[in-house]
Design a protein around this motif. Structure first.
Motif, PDB file in Angstrom:
ATOM      1  N   LEU A 107     -64.034 -10.617 -58.777  1.00 48.69           N
ATOM      2  CA  LEU A 107     -63.786  -9.324 -59.413  1.00 48.69           C
ATOM      3  C   LEU A 107     -62.315  -9.236 -59.785  1.00 48.69           C
ATOM      4  CD1 LEU A 107     -64.940  -6.603 -60.281  1.00 48.69           C
ATOM      5  CD2 LEU A 107     -64.484  -5.730 -57.989  1.00 48.69           C
ATOM      6  N   ASN A 108     -62.041  -8.869 -61.025  1.00 50.23           N
ATOM      7  CA  ASN A 108     -60.670  -8.806 -61.536  1.00 50.23           C
ATOM      8  C   ASN A 108     -60.539  -7.550 -62.381  1.00 50.23           C
ATOM      9  OD1 ASN A 108     -58.209  -9.141 -62.799  1.00 50.23           O
ATOM     10  ND2 ASN A 108     -58.622 -11.175 -63.603  1.00 50.23           N
ATOM     11  N   PHE A 109     -59.729  -6.601 -61.892  1.00 48.74           N
ATOM     12  CA  PHE A 109     -59.526  -5.356 -62.631  1.00 48.74           C
ATOM     13  C   PHE A 109     -58.503  -5.497 -63.757  1.00 48.74           C
ATOM     14  CE2 PHE A 109     -60.875  -3.622 -58.402  1.00 48.74           C
ATOM     15  CZ  PHE A 109     -62.046  -3.036 -58.828  1.00 48.74           C
ATOM     16  N   GLY A 110     -57.786  -6.609 -63.784  1.00 47.50           N
ATOM     17  CA  GLY A 110     -56.785  -6.809 -64.825  1.00 47.50           C
ATOM     18  C   GLY A 110     -55.550  -5.933 -64.667  1.00 47.50           C
ATOM     19  N   VAL A 111     -55.292  -5.478 -63.443  1.00 44.60           N
ATOM     20  CA  VAL A 111     -54.113  -4.629 -63.205  1.00 44.60           C
ATOM     21  C   VAL A 111     -52.856  -5.493 -63.279  1.00 44.60           C
ATOM     22  CG1 VAL A 111     -52.994  -3.035 -61.609  1.00 44.60           C
ATOM     23  CG2 VAL A 111     -55.499  -3.134 -61.730  1.00 44.60           C
ATOM     24  N   GLU A 112     -51.863  -5.019 -64.009  1.00 45.69           N
ATOM     25  CA  GLU A 112     -50.649  -5.806 -64.193  1.00 45.69           C
ATOM     26  C   GLU A 112     -49.788  -5.777 -62.932  1.00 45.69           C
ATOM     27  OE1 GLU A 112     -50.404  -3.405 -67.465  1.00 45.69           O
ATOM     28  OE2 GLU A 112     -50.456  -4.984 -68.976  1.00 45.69           O
ATOM     29  N   LEU A 113     -48.981  -6.830 -62.756  1.00 46.30           N
ATOM     30  CA  LEU A 113     -48.222  -7.008 -61.513  1.00 46.30           C
ATOM     31  C   LEU A 113     -47.287  -5.842 -61.185  1.00 46.30           C
ATOM     32  CD1 LEU A 113     -47.431 -10.828 -61.714  1.00 46.30           C
ATOM     33  CD2 LEU A 113     -49.134  -9.691 -60.298  1.00 46.30           C
ATOM     34  N   PRO A 114     -46.528  -5.292 -62.157  1.00 41.12           N
ATOM     35  CA  PRO A 114     -45.657  -4.156 -61.808  1.00 41.12           C
ATOM     36  C   PRO A 114     -46.434  -2.984 -61.209  1.00 41.12           C
ATOM     37  CG  PRO A 114     -45.061  -5.040 -63.953  1.00 41.12           C
ATOM     38  CD  PRO A 114     -46.345  -5.707 -63.562  1.00 41.12           C
TER      39      PRO A 114
ATOM     40  N   GLU B 256     -61.239  -9.544 -49.185  1.00 44.50           N
ATOM     41  CA  GLU B 256     -61.940  -9.024 -50.355  1.00 44.50           C
ATOM     42  C   GLU B 256     -61.800 -10.043 -51.494  1.00 44.50           C
ATOM     43  OE1 GLU B 256     -63.548  -6.092 -50.751  1.00 44.50           O
ATOM     44  OE2 GLU B 256     -63.129  -5.289 -48.749  1.00 44.50           O
ATOM     45  N   ASP B 257     -62.894 -10.392 -52.127  1.00 39.58           N
ATOM     46  CA  ASP B 257     -62.814 -11.374 -53.212  1.00 39.58           C
ATOM     47  C   ASP B 257     -62.476 -10.658 -54.524  1.00 39.58           C
ATOM     48  OD1 ASP B 257     -62.794 -13.763 -54.474  1.00 39.58           O
ATOM     49  OD2 ASP B 257     -64.925 -14.211 -54.214  1.00 39.58           O
ATOM     50  N   ILE B 258     -61.325  -9.986 -54.492  1.00 40.39           N
ATOM     51  CA  ILE B 258     -60.852  -9.190 -55.629  1.00 40.39           C
ATOM     52  C   ILE B 258     -59.402  -9.579 -55.899  1.00 40.39           C
ATOM     53  CG2 ILE B 258     -60.375  -6.855 -56.479  1.00 40.39           C
ATOM     54  CD1 ILE B 258     -62.514  -5.836 -54.511  1.00 40.39           C
ATOM     55  N   ARG B 259     -59.091  -9.906 -57.126  1.00 40.56           N
ATOM     56  CA  ARG B 259     -57.745 -10.386 -57.485  1.00 40.56           C
ATOM     57  C   ARG B 259     -56.656  -9.451 -56.960  1.00 40.56           C
ATOM     58  NH1 ARG B 259     -54.560  -8.587 -61.744  1.00 40.56           N
ATOM     59  NH2 ARG B 259     -52.773  -9.947 -62.205  1.00 40.56           N
ATOM     60  N   GLU B 260     -56.753  -8.190 -57.299  1.00 45.27           N
ATOM     61  CA  GLU B 260     -55.687  -7.246 -56.961  1.00 45.27           C
ATOM     62  C   GLU B 260     -55.533  -7.045 -55.463  1.00 45.27           C
ATOM     63  OE1 GLU B 260     -56.697  -6.862 -61.138  1.00 45.27           O
ATOM     64  OE2 GLU B 260     -57.934  -6.909 -59.327  1.00 45.27           O
ATOM     65  N   CYS B 261     -56.645  -7.082 -54.726  1.00 39.56           N
ATOM     66  CA  CYS B 261     -56.582  -6.945 -53.269  1.00 39.56           C
ATOM     67  C   CYS B 261     -55.832  -8.121 -52.650  1.00 39.56           C
ATOM     68  CB  CYS B 261     -57.984  -6.849 -52.674  1.00 39.56           C
ATOM     69  SG  CYS B 261     -58.810  -5.277 -52.989  1.00 39.56           S
TER      70      CYS B 261
END
Length: 219
Positions: free
Chosen positions: A35-42, A64-69
């Motif tokens: 899962l990837n919400f595409g939230v930018e690093l800043p 959690e298998d989520i990029r942002e987490c």
């Protein structure tokens, strides 16, 4: 808030900051997450600033298998409670270059045992374990400059071997170590040049590539 409520709150913030275009672009570039919400690093760093470093929260986020987490976990994990065994578990679960770069920058290079652990990871046969080893070492060279003689020899031996035979990402990470080492001093640059001078007229394209990289950095 308890741990469950914190996780729920964090995921809500990520959903609100979701960027489908960024997520799609990452998939097209091979950065695959469940899962990837595409939230930018800043934005992720802004969310991280709302929380105190917390071992239990960081461990739960990493699972959690989520990029942002996972990225948030690297920002919230205290180094004091991040034991070497946990570091190995995290590294072994990394599956792409973005996470390897961010974990090495945000967390691994800050660990008190980072120099020894980075050498261990470099010698591993798994691609992203190696990548994390070299990227962590490159960060340490940026922070602390030099390394002692014995460690220097092992570090450069590993970097040269990986550059000549590693995958694309391993080669780039090894090149980062070589560049950082050379940038520390003219003496380091000279020592690296001596190591590759015999490759100048090599028939191996990989050795030629390494020789040219070192030559360009020395100039």
């Amino acid at each position: 808030m308890d741990l469950h409520e914190q996780l729920k709150d964090i995921k809500t913030q990520f959903r609100l900051a979701m960027n489908g275009a960024v997520s799609q672009s990452m998939r097209e570039k091979g950065l695959v997450y469940k899962l990837n919400f595409g939230v930018e690093l800043p934005r992720i760093k802004q969310i991280a600033a709302r929380y105190e470093p917390n071992h239990e929260l960081a461990q739960a986020l990493w699972k959690e298998d989520i990029r942002e987490c996972k990225i948030l976990a690297t920002l919230l994990q205290p180094v004091e409670t991040f034991l070497p065994e946990i570091a190995d578990i995290w590294v072994e679960s990394i599956r792409n270059i973005e996470m390897a770069e961010l974990a090495s920058m945000n967390l691994f290079c800050r660990l008190p045992y980072a120099p020894q652990k980075s050498l261990q990871w470099m010698a591993d046969e798994r691609e992203y374990v190696q990548v994390c080893g070299f990227l962590t070492a490159a960060r340490l060279l940026m922070q602390k400059g030099d390394v002692d003689g014995r460690t220097e020899n092992e570090l450069l031996d590993q970097a040269i071997a990986a550059f000549l035979s590693g995958s694309y990402h391993v080669r780039n990470a090894a090149a980062a170590v070589i560049r950082r080492f050379m940038q520390h001093s003219r003496e380091n640059a000279f020592r690296m040049c001596r190591r590759v001078e015999a490759m100048k007229d090599s028939a191996s394209p990989d050795e030629q590539l390494l020789y040219n990289l070192v030559k360009a950095e020395a100039e």
